[in-house]
Design a protein around this motif. Structure first.
Motif, PDB file in Angstrom:
ATOM      1  N   MET A   1     -16.329  -4.393 -21.226  1.00 21.66           N
ATOM      2  CA  MET A   1     -15.489  -3.732 -22.232  1.00 21.66           C
ATOM      3  C   MET A   1     -15.107  -4.772 -23.295  1.00 21.66           C
ATOM      4  O   MET A   1     -14.541  -5.810 -22.978  1.00 21.66           O
ATOM      5  N   SER A   2     -15.423  -4.522 -24.543  1.00 23.57           N
ATOM      6  CA  SER A   2     -15.048  -5.470 -25.581  1.00 23.57           C
ATOM      7  C   SER A   2     -13.768  -5.021 -26.252  1.00 23.57           C
ATOM      8  O   SER A   2     -13.503  -3.837 -26.397  1.00 23.57           O
ATOM      9  N   ARG A   3     -12.956  -5.986 -26.600  1.00 26.58           N
ATOM     10  CA  ARG A   3     -11.704  -5.657 -27.280  1.00 26.58           C
ATOM     11  C   ARG A   3     -11.629  -6.469 -28.562  1.00 26.58           C
ATOM     12  O   ARG A   3     -12.011  -7.633 -28.589  1.00 26.58           O
ATOM     13  N   ALA A   4     -11.122  -5.850 -29.608  1.00 32.41           N
ATOM     14  CA  ALA A   4     -10.954  -6.569 -30.865  1.00 32.41           C
ATOM     15  C   ALA A   4      -9.788  -7.532 -30.703  1.00 32.41           C
ATOM     16  O   ALA A   4      -8.804  -7.224 -30.047  1.00 32.41           O
ATOM     17  N   PRO A   5      -9.903  -8.758 -31.279  1.00 38.01           N
ATOM     18  CA  PRO A   5      -8.769  -9.680 -31.213  1.00 38.01           C
ATOM     19  C   PRO A   5      -7.540  -9.045 -31.844  1.00 38.01           C
ATOM     20  O   PRO A   5      -7.648  -8.339 -32.847  1.00 38.01           O
ATOM     21  N   THR A   6      -6.369  -9.297 -31.244  1.00 40.33           N
ATOM     22  CA  THR A   6      -5.146  -8.676 -31.761  1.00 40.33           C
ATOM     23  C   THR A   6      -4.382  -9.704 -32.580  1.00 40.33           C
ATOM     24  O   THR A   6      -3.434 -10.307 -32.099  1.00 40.33           O
ATOM     25  N   LYS A   7      -4.826  -9.917 -33.788  1.00 39.20           N
ATOM     26  CA  LYS A   7      -4.170 -10.893 -34.655  1.00 39.20           C
ATOM     27  C   LYS A   7      -2.937 -10.286 -35.307  1.00 39.20           C
ATOM     28  O   LYS A   7      -2.956  -9.132 -35.711  1.00 39.20           O
ATOM     29  N   PRO A   8      -1.862 -11.047 -35.430  1.00 41.39           N
ATOM     30  CA  PRO A   8      -0.683 -10.518 -36.113  1.00 41.39           C
ATOM     31  C   PRO A   8      -0.935 -10.357 -37.601  1.00 41.39           C
ATOM     32  O   PRO A   8      -1.809 -11.007 -38.165  1.00 41.39           O
ATOM     33  N   ALA A   9      -0.163  -9.494 -38.240  1.00 46.27           N
ATOM     34  CA  ALA A   9      -0.314  -9.266 -39.672  1.00 46.27           C
ATOM     35  C   ALA A   9       0.062 -10.525 -40.433  1.00 46.27           C
ATOM     36  O   ALA A   9       0.915 -11.298 -40.019  1.00 46.27           O
ATOM     37  N   VAL A  10      -0.615 -10.707 -41.565  1.00 43.91           N
ATOM     38  CA  VAL A  10      -0.323 -11.854 -42.426  1.00 43.91           C
ATOM     39  C   VAL A  10       1.105 -11.705 -42.956  1.00 43.91           C
ATOM     40  O   VAL A  10       1.548 -10.613 -43.269  1.00 43.91           O
ATOM     41  N   GLY A  11       1.828 -12.802 -43.061  1.00 38.99           N
ATOM     42  CA  GLY A  11       3.157 -12.737 -43.658  1.00 38.99           C
ATOM     43  C   GLY A  11       4.280 -12.638 -42.643  1.00 38.99           C
ATOM     44  O   GLY A  11       5.444 -12.669 -43.010  1.00 38.99           O
ATOM     45  N   MET A  12       3.934 -12.526 -41.369  1.00 29.74           N
ATOM     46  CA  MET A  12       4.973 -12.507 -40.343  1.00 29.74           C
ATOM     47  C   MET A  12       5.653 -13.872 -40.286  1.00 29.74           C
ATOM     48  O   MET A  12       5.010 -14.904 -40.411  1.00 29.74           O
ATOM     49  N   ALA A  13       6.945 -13.873 -40.056  1.00 29.07           N
ATOM     50  CA  ALA A  13       7.654 -15.142 -39.893  1.00 29.07           C
ATOM     51  C   ALA A  13       7.159 -15.811 -38.609  1.00 29.07           C
ATOM     52  O   ALA A  13       6.683 -15.134 -37.701  1.00 29.07           O
ATOM     53  N   GLN A  14       7.279 -17.143 -38.560  1.00 25.22           N
ATOM     54  CA  GLN A  14       6.784 -17.916 -37.418  1.00 25.22           C
ATOM     55  C   GLN A  14       7.331 -17.388 -36.083  1.00 25.22           C
ATOM     56  O   GLN A  14       6.600 -17.253 -35.113  1.00 25.22           O
ATOM     57  N   GLU A  15       8.613 -17.069 -36.099  1.00 26.16           N
ATOM     58  CA  GLU A  15       9.254 -16.599 -34.875  1.00 26.16           C
ATOM     59  C   GLU A  15       8.684 -15.243 -34.427  1.00 26.16           C
ATOM     60  O   GLU A  15       8.453 -15.002 -33.249  1.00 26.16           O
ATOM     61  N   GLN A  16       8.442 -14.390 -35.428  1.00 24.92           N
ATOM     62  CA  GLN A  16       7.850 -13.071 -35.125  1.00 24.92           C
ATOM     63  C   GLN A  16       6.444 -13.231 -34.565  1.00 24.92           C
ATOM     64  O   GLN A  16       6.055 -12.517 -33.640  1.00 24.92           O
ATOM     65  N   ILE A  17       5.678 -14.163 -35.150  1.00 23.33           N
ATOM     66  CA  ILE A  17       4.297 -14.388 -34.690  1.00 23.33           C
ATOM     67  C   ILE A  17       4.318 -14.862 -33.240  1.00 23.33           C
ATOM     68  O   ILE A  17       3.560 -14.386 -32.408  1.00 23.33           O
ATOM     69  N   HIS A  18       5.234 -15.775 -32.959  1.00 26.82           N
ATOM     70  CA  HIS A  18       5.345 -16.291 -31.586  1.00 26.82           C
ATOM     71  C   HIS A  18       5.700 -15.167 -30.611  1.00 26.82           C
ATOM     72  O   HIS A  18       5.104 -15.036 -29.547  1.00 26.82           O
ATOM     73  N   ARG A  19       6.661 -14.323 -31.007  1.00 20.87           N
ATOM     74  CA  ARG A  19       7.088 -13.215 -30.142  1.00 20.87           C
ATOM     75  C   ARG A  19       5.922 -12.249 -29.918  1.00 20.87           C
ATOM     76  O   ARG A  19       5.675 -11.780 -28.820  1.00 20.87           O
ATOM     77  N   HIS A  20       5.198 -11.981 -31.005  1.00 18.44           N
ATOM     78  CA  HIS A  20       4.037 -11.079 -30.915  1.00 18.44           C
ATOM     79  C   HIS A  20       2.991 -11.655 -29.965  1.00 18.44           C
ATOM     80  O   HIS A  20       2.483 -10.961 -29.086  1.00 18.44           O
ATOM     81  N   ASN A  21       2.690 -12.949 -30.132  1.00 20.55           N
ATOM     82  CA  ASN A  21       1.634 -13.569 -29.329  1.00 20.55           C
ATOM     83  C   ASN A  21       2.008 -13.649 -27.848  1.00 20.55           C
ATOM     84  O   ASN A  21       1.193 -13.347 -26.980  1.00 20.55           O
ATOM     85  N   ILE A  22       3.248 -14.027 -27.579  1.00 20.11           N
ATOM     86  CA  ILE A  22       3.640 -14.210 -26.170  1.00 20.11           C
ATOM     87  C   ILE A  22       3.718 -12.839 -25.472  1.00 20.11           C
ATOM     88  O   ILE A  22       3.329 -12.689 -24.313  1.00 20.11           O
ATOM     89  N   GLY A  23       4.151 -11.811 -26.211  1.00 16.08           N
ATOM     90  CA  GLY A  23       4.192 -10.447 -25.671  1.00 16.08           C
ATOM     91  C   GLY A  23       2.787  -9.911 -25.441  1.00 16.08           C
ATOM     92  O   GLY A  23       2.498  -9.290 -24.404  1.00 16.08           O
ATOM     93  N   THR A  24       1.888 -10.172 -26.388  1.00 20.41           N
ATOM     94  CA  THR A  24       0.504  -9.703 -26.268  1.00 20.41           C
ATOM     95  C   THR A  24      -0.185 -10.370 -25.083  1.00 20.41           C
ATOM     96  O   THR A  24      -0.885  -9.715 -24.309  1.00 20.41           O
TER      97      THR A  24
END
Ligand SMILES: [Zn+2]
Length: 410
Positions: A1-24
């Protein structure tokens, strides 16, 4: 099963990106079992050192463990496996179904650690009784959990229309509930300081089958959940269609037989659930009106398997109406998978020829090329599993903050 990488949207604050990545990352491990760092890097579109930093944080928080792979035959340096720690962080999950009340303790990673179950009489029950039974079960499960473990969320599945946000049962036709504060009351009675998230049983069943059951890997699927009536969940592009107010996917009230159709509990005639629900099957099989429930329904299915012609004809009749409903839905949503759950799991095998015939006759050829049909893989626990996933939602959205909040209450 292939999955597309789940990259955060451009422009997210650093803290939001970290929260997104650790949750993902936690979600991948929670749903995927043991996942190697290399696979996580590939799925998330991140480099290995970022993955290593994220898994270290989750490890320090007590949520995951890392271990070397057991299969070391592949060339090169083996990538460490990341897996959820099931024995520490858990949720309480509740299921208010037509015939039963269930409570369970479910560990991170999805393991069912402990459960309690009670038969629920059909005659209806008031909010106080249902909450009483569930709160008692919930307290027992909480007290039986290892002393250093932590409850990170609570989810509940209810067989009715639920207002998102506060878990208010807007309409529960089966028990005659209108505007009952089920989520708030259960949360108050549990007294754990954690809100109870409540969802419609068929919506949660659809998500559970997609995440852990027959629908893994499908981004577009239909789930039909039968009990007394028929509920539904439609997932399009990986997301549940829940409508403007959260009350969408009432597939059971799609009108399939308006002229001379059977009366429906909603006041209309010829709704899908009136034609394929429990009573329709029992009537078609000539069973007396005072006979109902899952056992009565299974007896019809068993009789059909043994060659009883009246029972077989009843399943054919139900199958034809079910096929008409499903054909309409396939034309509308072009799903890759249609899943039959609840009592439809029992009914579907004997009704499948009629369902397939309707699809062959009534679905546009290009839309039926790839569609697959299946019974639910999670069985009667699909709604309970969905409730558990709802309980984990906050942890997946923001692991460290949710953990800080819930351990403060422990
Ligand atoms: Zn109806």
């Amino acid at each position: 099963m292939s999955r597309a990488p789940t990259k955060p949207a451009v422009g997210m604050a650093q803290e939001q990106i970290h929260r997104h990545n650790i949750g993902t990352l936690l979600r991948h491990v929670h749903l995927g079992g043991s996942v190697s760092r290399a696979t996580l890097a590939e799925r998330m579109g991140l480099n290995r050192s970022t993955i290593m930093a994220l898994t270290s944080e989750l490890g320090a928080a007590g949520l995951v463990r890392e271990a070397p792979p057991t299969d070391t035959r592949r060339a090169g340096r083996p990538s460490l496996l990341v897996r959820a720690r099931p024995d520490w962080a858990y949720v309480l999950a509740f299921d208010v179904a037509v015939d039963r009340l269930v409570a369970a303790r479910v560990g991170l990673g999805g393991a069912l650690l402990d459960r309690r179950e009670a038969v629920r009489p059909r005659a209806g029950a008031d909010l106080e009784h249902v909450v009483d039974v569930l709160a008692q079960f919930g307290r027992q499960l909480y007290e039986a959990a290892p002393p250093d473990s932590v409850c990170v969320g609570i989810g509940a599945s209810y067989c009715g229309m639920i207002r998102p946000g506060d878990g208010m049962v807007r309409f529960g036709p089966d028990m005659g509930w209108v505007d009952q504060a089920f989520g708030a009351e259960l949360s108050r009675r549990l007294g754990l300081g954690i809100p109870v998230r409540v969802g419609n049983e068929a919506h949660l069943g659809a998500l559970a089958e997609q995440q852990r059951g027959a629908g893994i890997g499908f981004q577009n699927l239909l789930y039909l959940h039968g009990d007394v009536g028929v509920g539904g969940g439609i997932i399009v592009g990986g997301k549940l269609l829940d409508g403007d107010g959260g009350y969408g996917c009432e597939l059971g009230h799609m009108v399939v037989n308006p002229y001379g159709g059977r009366p429906c509990g909603c006041g209309s005639h010829g709704c899908l659930e009136a034609e394929v629900g429990e009573r329709a099957l029992l009537d078609a099989a000539g069973r007396p009106a005072d006979l109902w429930g899952r056992d009565a329904l299974r007896a019809v299915v068993d009789d059909a398997d043994r060659g009883d012609e009246l029972a077989r004809e009843a399943l054919r009749r139900i199958g034809d109406w079910l096929g008409i409903g499903v054909a309409n839905l396939i034309n509308l949503f072009n799903p890759g998978m249609v899943i039959f759950g609840g009592m439809l799991r029992d009914v579907y095998p004997g009704a499948a020829p009629q369902v397939r015939h309707r699809i062959a006759t009534n679905v546009l050829p290009v839309a039926r090329e790839r569609v697959r049909l299946s019974t639910s893989a999670l069985g009667d626990d699909s709604t309970l599993v969905g409730a558990a996933e709802l309980g984990f939602a906050d942890l997946m959205a923001d692991p460290l903050a949710t953990l800080a909040r819930t351990t403060a209450h422990a």
